[in-house]
Design an enzyme around this catalytic site. Structure first.
Site, PDB file in Angstrom:
ATOM      1  N   ASP A  34      -9.679 -26.399  -2.955  1.00  0.00           N
ATOM      2  CA  ASP A  34     -10.995 -26.982  -3.207  1.00  0.00           C
ATOM      3  C   ASP A  34     -12.103 -26.172  -2.549  1.00  0.00           C
ATOM      4  O   ASP A  34     -12.341 -26.285  -1.340  1.00  0.00           O
ATOM      5  CB  ASP A  34     -11.002 -28.427  -2.659  1.00  0.00           C
ATOM      6  CG  ASP A  34     -12.342 -29.092  -2.843  1.00  0.00           C
ATOM      7  OD1 ASP A  34     -12.604 -30.086  -2.138  1.00  0.00           O
ATOM      8  OD2 ASP A  34     -13.131 -28.611  -3.680  1.00  0.00           O
ATOM      9  N   ASP A 218     -17.154 -25.014  -7.587  1.00  0.00           N
ATOM     10  CA  ASP A 218     -16.275 -25.990  -6.946  1.00  0.00           C
ATOM     11  C   ASP A 218     -14.967 -26.165  -7.697  1.00  0.00           C
ATOM     12  O   ASP A 218     -14.909 -26.883  -8.699  1.00  0.00           O
ATOM     13  CB  ASP A 218     -17.000 -27.342  -6.834  1.00  0.00           C
ATOM     14  CG  ASP A 218     -16.138 -28.380  -6.129  1.00  0.00           C
ATOM     15  OD1 ASP A 218     -16.533 -29.566  -6.127  1.00  0.00           O
ATOM     16  OD2 ASP A 218     -15.079 -28.010  -5.601  1.00  0.00           O
TER      17      ASP A 218
HETATM   18  O1  LIG Z   1     -16.014 -33.474  -3.551  1.00  0.00           O
HETATM   19  C1  LIG Z   1     -16.401 -32.458  -4.057  1.00  0.00           C
HETATM   20  N1  LIG Z   1     -15.517 -31.447  -4.413  1.00  0.00           N
HETATM   21  N2  LIG Z   1     -14.178 -31.525  -4.138  1.00  0.00           N
HETATM   22  C2  LIG Z   1     -13.395 -32.558  -4.546  1.00  0.00           C
HETATM   23  N3  LIG Z   1     -13.732 -33.511  -5.375  1.00  0.00           N
HETATM   24  C3  LIG Z   1     -12.633 -34.463  -5.563  1.00  0.00           C
HETATM   25  C4  LIG Z   1     -11.503 -34.018  -4.679  1.00  0.00           C
HETATM   26  C5  LIG Z   1     -11.950 -32.718  -4.087  1.00  0.00           C
HETATM   27  C6  LIG Z   1     -17.844 -32.188  -4.303  1.00  0.00           C
HETATM   28  C7  LIG Z   1     -18.495 -31.210  -3.600  1.00  0.00           C
HETATM   29  C8  LIG Z   1     -19.854 -31.015  -3.783  1.00  0.00           C
HETATM   30  C9  LIG Z   1     -20.520 -31.803  -4.699  1.00  0.00           C
HETATM   31 BR1  LIG Z   1     -22.390 -31.526  -4.958  1.00  0.00          BR
HETATM   32  C10 LIG Z   1     -19.869 -32.801  -5.415  1.00  0.00           C
HETATM   33  C11 LIG Z   1     -18.506 -32.981  -5.210  1.00  0.00           C
END
Ligand SMILES: O=C(NNC1=NCCC1)c1ccc(Br)cc1
Length: 326
Positions: A34, A218
């Site tokens: 991630d 991401d």
């Molecule tokens: O949580 C975030 N990325 N990772 C993951 N999502 C679900 C499991 C892991 C995320 C990061 C930045 C923003 Br702006 C929105 C969402």
């Protein structure tokens, strides 16, 4: 040193999981890589048995190299509302043949229902910047941050594929994994993300609209989230599409032929094929879009739907991010 690890897609390419070996003797767990977060956490023996069901997990007391990181806890919430928390051990962690001997391994004592039901992974490895690591009272370093000292170059690359295994590489750029040249954008890491300005967009064969779009790369987010106006312009080209409150976003007839989506990175035009933008079946004969509005997120996200169309270089030394056709 240099390393490479296979990245396996879950159903509908929802996430990409990679084998990570923790402790001595090593237990190998599929972890969700991630680039949108900075905690390495694993399902652990400290979870209630009900929350471990269907998962493999780390048992620190069975690892001869584990050491409690006394007084340290962690508690993370993700953009999709999921989360986890627990305590921390220092132990060996090997990814793609690269071993970090003193990695902070965040052991889960509680995980949200999303993680209990997602049996594709037994935790996450965060590859964003240390500033957003949730360990308290002291931050701990990411695995990549610790591994950098062993690498010829402070880079890792993501070569994710639609519907089949791809790979992450560490410490080198494999020119056989992309075509043409790599175009770089400067990273603003102030928010802890791989954040940069895209230079514009186009829908299908339409005119390219030059505009600065603040985005993050991401790998932990499945879909592409862009400003509502761009998303509206895209679905205006999809017959029968609608923004459905009940579905939670834009849907369309599964028989629709979707236009491609081009994202500008400097002068490079990154093209997401239309087929990548039909994410998954919704209900009946409707399908859910791989492009959705960023309303309520505050930032735009280039998630897996975008990243799996590209070869991506994450250079933490500068920091900068590079893209080329995969
Ligand atoms: O949580 C975030 N990325 N990772 C993951 N999502 C679900 C499991 C892991 C995320 C990061 C930045 C923003 Br702006 C929105 C969402």
């Amino acid at each position: 040193a240099q390393g490479s690890v296979t990245a396996s897609p879950s159903q509908y390419d929802g996430e990409y999981d990679c084998p990570v070996t923790v402790g001595t003797p090593g237990v190998t767990l599929p972890l969700d890589f991630d680039t949108g977060s900075s905690d390495l956490w694993v399902f652990s023996s400290e979870l209630p048995a009900s929350e471990r069901s269907g998962h493999a997990y780390y048992t620190s007391s069975s690892s001869s190299t584990s050491k409690l990181d006394s007084g340290e806890t962690w508690d993370i919430s993700y953009g999709d509302g999921s989360g986890a928390e627990g305590n921390i051990y220092i132990d060996k962690v090997t990814i793609g043949g690269i071993t970090v001997t003193s990695q902070a391994v965040e052991a889960a004592e509680s995980v949200s229902s999303e993680f209990v039901s997602d049996t594709s992974n037994d935790g996450l490895v965060g590859f964003a910047f240390d500033s957003i690591n949730t360990a308290s009272p002291n931050h701990v370093q990411t695995w990549f941050g610790n591994a950098e000292a062993q690498l010829a170059s402070p880079v890792f690359t993501a070569n994710l594929k639609k519907g089949k295994a791809g790979n992450y590489n560490f410490g080198y750029i494999d020119s056989s994994e992309y075509t043409g040249s790599i175009t770089y954008a400067t990273i603003n890491s102030a928010n802890g993300f791989w954040e940069f300005s895209a230079s514009g967009y186009a829908v299908g064969s339409g005119a390219f609209s030059s505009q600065s779009i603040d985005v993050i790369a991401d790998t932990g987010t499945t879909l592409i989230y862009l400003p509502a106006a761009i998303v509206k312009a895209y679905y205006a080209k999809v017959s029968g599409s609608s923004n459905s409150a009940s579905a939670g976003g834009y849907i369309f007839p599964c028989s629709a032929t979707l236009p491609s989506l081009t994202i500008g990175i400097g002068s490079y035009k990154a093209v997401v094929p239309g087929t990548f933008l039909n994410y998954a079946p919704n209900t009946g004969s409707t399908c859910f879009g791989g492009l959705q509005s960023n309303a309520g997120i505050g930032l735009s996200i280039l998630g897996d739907v975008f990243l799996k169309s590209q070869f991506v270089v994450f250079n933490q030394g500068v920091p900068k991010i590079g893209f080329a056709p995969g």
